[in-house]
Structure formats: structure tokens, C-alpha cells
Design a protein around this motif. Structure first.
Motif, PDB file in Angstrom:
ATOM      1  N   LEU A  29       0.851  -1.189   0.000  1.00  0.00           N
ATOM      2  CA  LEU A  29       0.000   0.000   0.000  1.00  0.00           C
ATOM      3  C   LEU A  29       0.880   1.229   0.000  1.00  0.00           C
ATOM      4  O   LEU A  29       1.526   1.547   0.997  1.00  0.00           O
ATOM      5  N   TYR A  30       0.922   1.886  -1.151  1.00  0.00           N
ATOM      6  CA  TYR A  30       1.678   3.124  -1.245  1.00  0.00           C
ATOM      7  C   TYR A  30       0.932   4.155  -2.090  1.00  0.00           C
ATOM      8  O   TYR A  30       0.759   5.281  -1.681  1.00  0.00           O
ATOM      9  N   SER A  31       0.468   3.694  -3.269  1.00  0.00           N
ATOM     10  CA  SER A  31      -0.098   4.641  -4.228  1.00  0.00           C
ATOM     11  C   SER A  31      -1.619   4.641  -4.197  1.00  0.00           C
ATOM     12  O   SER A  31      -2.257   3.787  -3.591  1.00  0.00           O
ATOM     13  N   TYR A  32      -2.159   5.589  -4.911  1.00  0.00           N
ATOM     14  CA  TYR A  32      -3.617   5.643  -5.071  1.00  0.00           C
ATOM     15  C   TYR A  32      -4.114   4.379  -5.777  1.00  0.00           C
ATOM     16  O   TYR A  32      -5.163   3.843  -5.430  1.00  0.00           O
ATOM     17  N   GLN A  33      -3.322   3.891  -6.729  1.00  0.00           N
ATOM     18  CA  GLN A  33      -3.708   2.665  -7.436  1.00  0.00           C
ATOM     19  C   GLN A  33      -3.717   1.478  -6.481  1.00  0.00           C
ATOM     20  O   GLN A  33      -4.575   0.601  -6.574  1.00  0.00           O
ATOM     21  N   ASP A  34      -2.756   1.460  -5.556  1.00  0.00           N
ATOM     22  CA  ASP A  34      -2.744   0.391  -4.544  1.00  0.00           C
ATOM     23  C   ASP A  34      -4.050   0.409  -3.744  1.00  0.00           C
ATOM     24  O   ASP A  34      -4.600  -0.633  -3.399  1.00  0.00           O
ATOM     25  N   LEU A  35      -4.522   1.623  -3.452  1.00  0.00           N
ATOM     26  CA  LEU A  35      -5.758   1.731  -2.667  1.00  0.00           C
ATOM     27  C   LEU A  35      -6.938   1.171  -3.456  1.00  0.00           C
ATOM     28  O   LEU A  35      -7.782   0.444  -2.914  1.00  0.00           O
ATOM     29  N   GLU A  36      -6.974   1.502  -4.756  1.00  0.00           N
ATOM     30  CA  GLU A  36      -8.060   0.969  -5.598  1.00  0.00           C
ATOM     31  C   GLU A  36      -7.981  -0.544  -5.673  1.00  0.00           C
ATOM     32  O   GLU A  36      -8.998  -1.238  -5.609  1.00  0.00           O
ATOM     33  N   THR A  37      -6.762  -1.045  -5.798  1.00  0.00           N
ATOM     34  CA  THR A  37      -6.577  -2.508  -5.833  1.00  0.00           C
ATOM     35  C   THR A  37      -7.047  -3.110  -4.515  1.00  0.00           C
ATOM     36  O   THR A  37      -7.716  -4.146  -4.500  1.00  0.00           O
ATOM     37  N   MET A  38      -6.718  -2.448  -3.432  1.00  0.00           N
ATOM     38  CA  MET A  38      -7.094  -2.968  -2.122  1.00  0.00           C
ATOM     39  C   MET A  38      -8.615  -2.983  -1.963  1.00  0.00           C
ATOM     40  O   MET A  38      -9.191  -3.928  -1.423  1.00  0.00           O
ATOM     41  N   GLU A  39      -9.254  -1.944  -2.467  1.00  0.00           N
ATOM     42  CA  GLU A  39     -10.718  -1.891  -2.422  1.00  0.00           C
ATOM     43  C   GLU A  39     -11.294  -3.120  -3.142  1.00  0.00           C
ATOM     44  O   GLU A  39     -12.191  -3.792  -2.636  1.00  0.00           O
TER      45      GLU A  39
END
Lengths: 444, 475
Positions: free
Chosen positions: A124-134
Motif C-alpha cells: 500500500l503506497y499509491s492511489y492505485q494500490d488503494l483501488e486494488t485494495m478496495e
């Protein structure tokens, strides 16, 4: 007028851009592949938890950039040609520059575990990571987090906010114990468990197991235990994100190597923030500083250099903060996990087990070296000034009320702290009343 | 960002977390509301039995639900899912509640018959439910305003209890909330009703002569209480039968405006009023708390705020000046303009009813809980000017510790972009700050502290944020 191009729109790149604009009329372009606008990376967790939406994490409204003539470009830089002073984007476009600033931040570490690239495994670092995590955390029966640091505990808090059962694998004997001394670390261990997080100390990840669709279905720990899970968070630190510099001639080691002026080996190319590595570390600081505050301070310094006022990055006294679930943490000066030989140590903990204070001072002079405060707040200005003035631990304790930054009407702990300090050190320090005059002096 | 599935609850998104006690408490609270709706629909209920049951169910159910929801979690900030729930993120549920509240206010103000008020004759519906309470206190049937005042007080008490459990770790919030609850229950609700019961207000003599009515909520200060200087109001306070109480209210009302307000606002900021005692503020901080993040933080909203609130202030000053002119000269018009129809009536209609009531409360789920306080309230405007230019109050920021996360700005009910100041290391000195203290509470890095201190250096912008020696102040 120069054409200054900044790669990266995080706190480092944006602080640089803002301060260059304050100081000059240079043309400024900020490039990011991540988002159109600057947002606070430290707030990503709050989006997932539903405290905020993405738009709330943007410190400036969208009109700010045009008004301040900071051009924003959404693109991915694939290659940097320092001879031709040109950037090559992934879509084949190019862009020239006079001065280049590399502020590309970090990427999550992966240490070659079997299964680390399976679906459902991420950092978890980027905004894309957050979307992936969602997307990755729907209908989970359990999540496993690997790595007991700041992002690990944040990720655990995020998942728990949605009632997802979490097993937290921490390689160390106690949470973040390479930074936090024993008392603080134990306090956070207890608090993690209070939040129904299955904390496994001294436990390493051995392997991540795939199901038939290439998705994680379990992990195996160092002790051979299998833990069923559909999500694995890898939070074992971050490394400089410098892949784009391959073949550019810009010298790198773990990060982009820079001198005190944040200049690389190539003229007119600078680097700062998470991705920069100092040839000579600043005092006790690490050669790569991956902290919000240091990124900001480097930007403040670099902007001046870019505007022909060569300015070294000279951070003052160390400070940092974090929040471990519900427990806030602040630190000023240096508090090492274990006191050095020339240091004395004092630790006070409130009987509720959620508030504590640690002081470190030099044995020979009594000078205060560092403070950790958890569960209550202390004034940055007070400690910055006291360190500069070389104040002793006795002086600091006497004036501790001046440094209290808890909200009004809160119970205060100074008397209890000083009573314990006096008892343990055979002293007779008397607590002084809070003085606004002294507090205003901190600010001047 | 993809959102999660919409959820209708206020404080708990995860049904598996709701235990039996919570469910029972929720059913009990809903049962209380159901009694209100049934009474409204003229279902034949014995009001003497069902009214106390309704009140106890609503307050008791909400208290137990709040206690159970929050006490079983570790103490701390409880904003999980705020932007995921339908009710608190302008979803369908929010619209439904907003329309219901707005509709209720429209009926209350202009069509009280539809809530059961009968001018001469027996009340019906919702108002009739409160007849026994009104009879018990002051020996006469309820009016729509008695019903409204009772429900308003119940809302502050019940949801105040919920807020107390939510913020039990924060002593400032705890004490502040107890203060708004007591202010509403004692000063706004109980004392006025007792005064009426003791024939110090709102009395009709045995001969059938009405002696007049004045607002006996002592903390409802002009200009928020815009009809304080209306002739009926001034006359009522001077009514012989009401002495000495009436004169005390007249003198206290003026002293609070002229002396109390400026002195207190100088010493501790307008929060002494807005988030500690005011009735509008009381509802906003309790029932309105789940909607505080909906206020707009845009620069444009701030500009609108300054135009609107000061326009309302000018409006109320002109209207009151004209009213007093009429009162002392005995005329009913000024410059050929009728005082009632050209000044008082428009103010009462547009500002008193539409702005403070319908938009102020009815639109909680759309625009946030402080629309009236931020954009309209002339009392807030008056104190705001003092707070901005001559006050010891400020929100101090903590050196370089801000990480620009945005929690403070998001949860500022007044729409102040707190972060804009915090990330520069500048104190927050703003006319509109009501001192609720939530920015300080939600800050994850201990950056914000509400405090009263010397005016010196109160809103200096530091040349650099501390912690960085690269940049010297001298150059």
C-alpha cells in the motif's frame, strides 16, 4: 526564465513547485502517472475507512494550479535522456527541460517470497494500490498482513474498520521494536490486540499459497503454520522508485544519489524526498528519509537552489508523529529503541496503559536528547527551542506544562510524571505553572 | 474511487456487530418514534400513557444503543464508514430524512393544523399527544410550539447521549456536550415552562384577558432572537403581572447583547455561545453531528458565507432600528413603508422560518449541520467580528507536525479549511469558528489546540515552518 520539470506530484515535488513559484517566474511542470492532482498520501487509509473521500485528501482546490501557473501533466515517464535534456513518456511523447527534479517517491518492498505476485497480494503506497485494495478486500474471511511497521498497522486498522479478521505477522519480538523502546512497543502490542487483531510476534512469512485461479488462499509462516486467507498485505517497508532512471547516467544506489544541495551527479538534475539517497547522511539521520516532513523540508530547500539561491538541505531537530489505531505518537529529538551508553532513560506510563512519556538525556551534561509521547500531545515549538538552547532534562520537566498540547479541560499528567522522576532520580524538581510569556517566546 | 455497498445505519456499518441489546434498544427507540407517527395519524392513543412511553423510549433507546455501540469498542475517533453510509453521504436515505424534516418544518410554521394544533377546541394528532405534559406543567393544552420544543429537547438529550459515548475519550467534548444538553433542558425548555406555570409569562386572566408573551429562554439573545424588540415583546416584559421576572429578562437580554457577549467572546471566543449554550448550536452538535462533514470547504462557499451572514446582520439591524423607531414614536410606518409588512414580516418569513428552520435544520443531511450558523445567524456574525479582530481565542497549530491529511477540514462543520492554516503552521483565527473542537479531536498527529491566550502573535504567519534550518528567516 527556466523550464523546470518535476517528476512526481507528492509532497516533495509539490512543495518544490509551490516554493519555486513563490520565489520566481520560472515555467513549472509537474508530471504524475498516479493522479491528476496532489493529494495527501498519508490520508489514503482514511478514504478506505470512509472518513474521507479522495477529494478531501487534496490540500489545494483544483483551480489552485492554474492560478499559480503550475502546469500539471498526467503521464508516465519511461526514460530520462539527460544528454538531450528530454523526457520520454510511455505514450511516445517527449518533453524537454532545463532543470529536472526527480521526486518519484517509493514502491513497496517485496523480498522474493514464493507467491508474492499472486492476486490478492499487495502493498500500500499509491492511489492505485488503494483501488486494488478496495477490489481485493471484498468478501474476505481473513486477511494477513506481513511486516510490523507503520503501513502494516494502518492496513490492519483499515481492514478492521470493515470488520475483516486480520492476522498480523511481525518478524520482530515486539511491534516496531527497531524504533520504539520496550514500553511503547508493548503498549502498542496490547492496543493491537484490543482491536481484535490477531498479532503474531516473532513470526515470519515463508510462503504464499495459490488457489486454482492464481489467487492467494493461504500463507505459511516460518513456524510451518498455514493460515487461510484471501488477502495478503505486504508492508515490509518501501524502496526508492527509480526504475525510470535506468540508462540515464544519473547515479543511483538504493536511491538517487544526491549532495547536500539535492543535486545529482548530472548538472541541472536534482532529486528529493523518498527517492533521494544522500551521499553523506545528515547527522544521525538515515541516508534515505522516507517521511512526509522531510520530503516537505527538502522541497523548501530545493526550490531556493532552483531559483539561484543555492541552499543546503539542513533539517533541524528530528521530529515525527504517527497514530497507532487510537493511540497518537509524537517524538522530538532522538529516542533510540535502546538507550545508548552515554544516555539516561526515563519512562512513565499512565495506569490506563495508553499514555506514556519517555525522556532520554546525556549522562554527563543532563541535556535532553529526545522525547517520545504516546496518548497525549506535546508542543513542537517547545522542544525545538529547548533542544536549540541545550536545556537539561530537569529544566524541561520543570517547564513541562508549557509544552502540553492536549485539548483544554483534559486531565494533565505533569505532576505524576515529575513525582516519579524525582523518586527514581533522587531529585526535587518543582513543576512551574504554565506561562504564556514563555510559550510565546518559543515561537519567536 | 469505487464505493462500498450503501448502508442505512448511522454508526455501525456491520450488522454482525449489532448485538441483541443494541437491537432491542433500537427497536425501543423506533417504538417511541412510531408512537409519534401513530399519534400524528390520529390513532386513538391514551396520550397520558403513550406520551411518557414515547419520550422514555426515544431517549432511553438511543442512550442504550449509543452506549452499547461505542462502549464495546476501544475509545477513539469513530468516523468509520461515514462516507459509505447512505444517510451520512447524501444518499437516498439522506434525501428521505431531509424531505421529511423540511416537510415537518413547513407544516409546523404555516400549517400547524396538519400536526394537530387546533386554535379553539381540542388538539388532535401530534400536538394532542403532548397535551398531558403541557397540562401537567402549566395547566393548559399544548400548542404546536410546545410540541416542537419538547421534541427539540428530546433530540438534543437523546443524541447528546450518543455523542457523549462517541467522544468519551475527549473531556472537552464531554463537558461541552453536557453544557449544551443542560442549556437546552433547563434554560430553553424547563424555566420558560415553569415561569408560564407560575403565571410570570403567557397568562390569560380569568377575565379572559391575555397579558402577553415574551421569550423566556434567557440565552436566546438578540439578534438571534430577532423579535426581542418587537412591541408585543417589550410590552410583555414590562407587563405588571410578570414583575419582577419580566424586567429581569428585559435587562438581562440587553446586558447579554451589549456586555456579556463582547466580553465573553473577547475572553474565550464565540464558542461560549455557539457550541456551548445556543439552542441551534445544541441541535447541530448532537442531532446534527453525523452530518458535520457535509459543509462545503470551497473558497467560493467562504465568499458566499461572508456576503450572506453580513447581509442578514444588516437586515436585522435595520429591521430592529425601524421597529424601535415605531415603538417609541408610536407609528406603524417609516418613510412610508409599513414596519410590519415591509420589515418584520419579510425577516420572520425569509430569515426566521425559511433560513434558520427549513434550510438550517431540514437540510442537515444535504448541506451539513451548521448552514444557519455559518451563513445566516446574525448573532454568530456579530460575535464573529469580535472573534476575528479582538479576542484571545485561536486554534494553535503544532509547529511542523501537520501531514495535510484533511481530517480537520473535512469534519469542520463550519466549512473552514483548517488544513490550509495547519499545513503552513499558522494559527486559525476565523470569524466563523464555533469552537466545537472536533478538528482537534480528529487530527491524527496532535496538531490543533483550541486555546485562549494573549492577542500578541495570535495570527502571525510564520516565515518558515519549524524543523527546517535550511531556510533562514533572515534571508
Amino acid at each position: 526564465m527556466h523550464n523546470i520539470v518535476i517528476i512526481g506530484n507528492g509532497i516533495s515535488g509539490i512543495t518544490t513547485a509551490r516554493h519555486v513559484r513563490k520565489l520566481s517566474d520560472h515555467k513549472i511542470t509537474v508530471i504524475s502517472a498516479e493522479t491528476d492532482h496532489f493529494f495527501s498520501r498519508t490520508a489514503l487509509m482514511y478514504i478506505y475507512m470512509g472518513h474521507m473521500k479522495y477529494e478531501h485528501t487534496k490540500p489545494y482546490e483544483d483551480w489552485f494550479w492554474e492560478k499559480n501557473r503550475i502546469d500539471l501533466k498526467r503521464a508516465f515517464v519511461e526514460k530520462v535522456d539527460t544528454d538531450g535534456k528530454t523526457l520520454h513518456f510511455s505514450d511516445g511523447e517527449t518533453m524537454g527541460y532545463d532543470k529536472l527534479v526527480i521526486a518519484t517517491g517509493s514502491k513497496p518492498n517485496k523480498f522474493g517470497w514464493p507467491g508474492q505476485d499472486l492476486e490478492g497480494v499487495q502493498g500500500l503506497y499509491s492511489y492505485q494500490d488503494l483501488e486494488t485494495m478496495e477490489a481485493n478486500t471484498k468478501n474476505l474471511s481473513r486477511a494477513v498482513i506481513v511486516g510490523g511497521g507503520l503501513i502494516g498497522i494502518e492496513m490492519a486498522e483499515m481492514l478492521r474498520s470493515r470488520n475483516i479478521p486480520v492476522t498480523f505477522l511481525v518478524r520482530e519480538e515486539s511491534f516496531w521494536d527497531n524504533v520504539l523502546p520496550y514500553g511503547e512497543s508493548q503498549m502498542i502490542n496490547r492496543h493491537i490486540k484490543e482491536h481484535h487483531i490477531d498479532l503474531r510476534l516473532a513470526t515470519e512469512l515463508k510462503e504464499i499459497i495459490s488457489d486454482e485461479n492464481g489467487r492467494v488462499k493461504a500463507v505459511i509462516t516460518g513456524t510451518g503454520e498455514t493460515i487461510q486467507c484471501e488477502f495478503v498485505g505486504l508492508t515490509v517497508g518501501v524502496s526508492p522508485n527509480i526504475g525510470l532512471l535506468k540508462g540515464s547516467g544519473i547515479e543511483t544506489k538504493r536511491g538517487v544519489l544526491v549532495d547536500p544541495f539535492l543535486k545529482t551527479n548530472i548538472d541541472n538534475v536534482y532529486a528529493l524526498g523518498d527517492c533521494a539517497e544522500f551521499l553523506e547522511p545528515n547527522g544521525e539521520r538515515k541516508s534515505i528519509e522516507q517521511v512526509w516532513y522531510t520530503g516537505r523540508m527538502m522541497g523548501e530547500a530545493l526550490a531556493r537552489t532552483l531559483c539561484d539561491k543555492p541552499t543546503k538541505y539542513e533539517p533541524g531537530h528530528w521530529f515525527n508523529s504517527a497514530k497507532f489505531l487510537d493511540i497518537e505518537y509524537q517524538t522530538y529529538g532522538w529516542v533510540w529503541a535502546k538507550a545508548k551508553d552515554n544516555e539516561n532513560d526515563f519512562y512513565w506510563e499512565h495506569k490506563n496503559g495508553k499514555i506514556c512519556l519517555r525522556l532520554r538525556w546525556e549522562k554527563s551534561t543532563g541535556k535532553l536528547l529526545g522525547v517520545n509521547n504516546l496518548g497525549f500531545r506535546l508542543r513542537h515549538h517547545a522542544f525545538d527551542k529547548w533542544f536549540k538552547e541545550g536545556r537539561t532534562v530537569d529544566y524541561v520537566l520543570e517547564h513541562l506544562k508549557d509544552a502540553n498540547f492536549d485539548p483544554e479541560l483534559y486531565k494533565t499528567y505533569e505532576a505524576e510524571i515529575i513525582a516519579q522522576f524525582n523518586r527514581e532520580n533522587g531529585k526535587n524538581i518543582q513543576l512551574k505553572k504554565k506561562s504564556w510569556k514563555r510559550i510565546l517566546d518559543f515561537v519567536s | 474511487m469505487s464505493t462500498t455497498e450503501p448502508n442505512l445505519s448511522i454508526s455501525n456499518p456491520h450488522p454482525e456487530d449489532t448485538d441483541v441489546i443494541q437491537k432491542v434498544a433500537l427497536v425501543v427507540a423506533c417504538f417511541g418514534v412510531l408512537i409519534l407517527l401513530a399519534a400524528w395519524a390520529n390513532v386513538a392513543l391514551d396520550a397520558a400513557i403513550f406520551m411518557p412511553i414515547a419520550i422514555i423510549s426515544m431517549i432511553g433507546g438511543t442512550t442504550v444503543y449509543g452506549a452499547r455501540s461505542y462502549l464495546k469498542q476501544p475509545e477513539g475517533i469513530k468516523n468509520n464508514g461515514v462516507w459509505h453510509f447512505s444517510l451520512t453521504s447524501r444518499g437516498a436515505f439522506a434525501w428521505a430524512v431531509g424531505i421529511l424534516l423540511t416537510g415537518f418544518y413547513i407544516l409546523l410554521y404555516w400549517f400547524p393544523g396538519y400536526v394537530g394544533f387546533v386554535q379553539s377546541g381540542e388538539n388532535q394528532g401530534l400536538v394532542a399527544l403532548f397535551d398531558p405534559l403541557s397540562m401537567a406543567i402549566k395547566g393548559r393544552p399544548a400548542s404546536q410550539w410546545f410540541m416542537y420544543g419538547t421534541l427539540y429537547t428530546i433530540a438534543i438529550l437523546a443524541l447528546g447521549m450518543k455523542f457523549i459515548f462517541k467522544y468519551r475519550h475527549n473531556r472537552y467534548q464531554l463537558i461541552r456536550t453536557i453544557s449544551v444538553m443542560i442549556a437546552q433542558l433547563v434554560f430553553a425548555y424547563t424555566i420558560p415552562e415553569i415561569l408560564a406555570a407560575l403565571n410570570y409569562n403567557d397568562v390569560t386572566t380569568t377575565a379572559g384577558e391575555y397579558a402577553g408573551y415574551y421569550d423566556a429562554d434567557i440565552k436566546n439573545v438578540w439578534p438571534l432572537d430577532y423579535d426581542f424588540f418587537y412591541s408585543y415583546h417589550l410590552d410583555a416584559m414590562q407587563e405588571e403581572a410578570y414583575q419582577p421576572v419580566g424586567m429581569i429578562y428585559l435587562i438581562a437580554g440587553m446586558a447579554l447583547f451589549l456586555v456579556g457577549t463582547p466580553v465573553l467572546t473577547y475572553l474565550i471566543g464565540k464558542r461560549w455561545y455557539c457550541s456551548w449554550v445556543c439552542g441551534c448550536g445544541g441541535l447541530a452538535e448532537t442531532a446534527g453531528d453525523p452530518f458535520r462533514h457535509l459543509s462545503s470547504k470551497k473558497l467560493g462557499a467562504w465568499k458566499l458565507e461572508r456576503w450572506l451572514i453580513h447581509s442578514v446582520m444588516i437586515f436585522v439591524f435595520v429591521m430592529t432600528a425601524v421597529t424601535l423607531y415605531g415603538y417609541f414614536t408610536g407609528t406603524s410606518s417609516v418613510f412610508g413603508l409599513d414596519i410590519y409588512s415591509k420589515f418584520q414580516k419579510p425577516y420572520g418569513f425569509f430569515i426566521g422560518a425559511i433560513f434558520s428552520g427549513i434550510i438550517g435544520v431540514g437540510f442537515y443531511p444535504m448541506l451539513g449541520n451548521r448552514v444557519w450558523c455559518r451563513f445566516g445567524c446574525p448573532m454568530a456574525g456579530y460575535m464573529g467580528i469580535i472573534q476575528r479582530f479582538k479576542s484571545k481565542f485561536r486554534i494553535t497549530t503544532n509547529g511542523g507536525q501537520c501531514i495535510s491529511c484533511g481530517n480537520c477540514s473535512t469534519y469542520c462543520e463550519q466549512g473552514i479549511d483548517v488544513r490550509a492554516y495547519a499545513q503552513k503552521g499558522q494559527n486559525i483565527v476565523r470569524a466563523s469558528c464555533v469552537g466545537c473542537g472536533v478538528c482537534s479531536a480528529v487530527c491524527p498527529r496532535g496538531v490543533l489546540k483550541l486555546e485562549n491566550g494573549p492577542e500578541e502573535k495570535r495570527y502571525d504567519l510564520p516565515p518558515i515552518i519549524i524543523g527546517n534550518e535550511s531556510v533562514k528567516i533572515s534571508d
